[in-house]
Motif scaffolding. Structure first.
Motif: not given
Ligand code: RP5
Length: 238
Positions: A84, A89-90, A71, A30, A173-174, A93
């Motif tokens: 991410r 955002k997790w 997650y 991230t 995850n994003a 988006n």
């Protein structure tokens, strides 16, 4: 790690989360800008997912699945990178993408308004992220105005897509989702690059669909073009 180059390559047959992929151990990344500036400015989630109820988050792809640790899982499957990345955002988006068509002067065809993105240099739709609490139709109008200086009423846009975006920033995850909406402006328009745009370009649609565009923006343009070609509903430039 500072770049996305450390993605592991996931063979097509192993993308689906339902397919067991022994040894799949993507790097966790991230960007620091997300966990520091993003959180402070309110466009990013905190690093901890404790307190986030993913059943309450909107995804145009359907209910958000999560892994054993809670997650969110990319609905298109494994991407080769966890965390991410550059996204705030997790999970989903949300963005909005205005598609502006305007007649090409030399023939009957239409041009599409594109920007050159500052981050990758790729030609793209002049889209952007939905601000917290903002209606998506307002985002479509705002992003068009901020990135190209072209002003169009929200009501003039025709929505042609709501869903996942095949964005290079997506991770396990994003991921990006968008609403794409088009308008035909009966020209001439005089766009000017602003905000995230390094340049603006009016490109004949027939040429644009032969070019390499950002993410899967070409799919949105084609979908809108098919609809627009049979439409007589045009607005005057403001
Ligand atoms: C894409 O990223 C969307 O389709 C939209 O064009 C864009 C939004 O992100 P930013 O331009 O704000 O980086 O996935």
């Amino acid at each position: 790690m500072t770049s996305y180059e450390s993605r592991v390559v996931v063979p097509q047959d192993y993308r689906d989360w339902d397919v067991t992929y022994p040894g799949y151990a993507p790097a966790l990344y991230t960007a620091e800008a997300v966990t520091t500036r993003g959180v402070a400015q309110g466009w990013a989630d905190p690093e901890s997912i404790a307190g986030i109820d993913f059943t309450q988050r909107l995804s145009y792809t359907g209910p958000i699945a999560t892994d054993e640790a809670g997650y969110p899982l990319n609905p298109r499957g494994r991407t080769g990178l966890a965390g991410r990345g550059l996204l705030g955002k997790w999970g989903p988006n949300h963005a909005a993408d205005p598609i502006v068509f305007t007649p090409v002067s030399r023939n009957d065809g239409l041009s599409v308004l594109l920007i050159e993105r500052q981050d990758t240099g790729a030609l793209a739709l002049p889209g952007g992220m939905v601000d917290p609490g903002e209606r998506v139709s307002a985002t479509v109008k705002r992003e068009l105005s901020e990135e190209t200086g072209v002003i169009v009423n929200e009501e003039a846009f025709n929505t042609i897509y709501r869903g996942y975006v095949d964005d290079p920033r997506n991770t396990d995850n994003a991921w990006m989702e968008t609403v794409a909406a088009y308008v035909i402006i009966d020209g001439p328009i005089e766009p000017a690059a602003g905000d995230d745009a390094a340049a603006v370009k009016l490109v004949p649609v027939e040429e644009a669909i032969q070019m390499r565009l950002y993410a899967n923006h070409k799919d949105f343009i084609l979908k809108a073009y098919k609809r627009a070609a049979g439409s007589t509903c045009r607005i005057k430039p403001s």
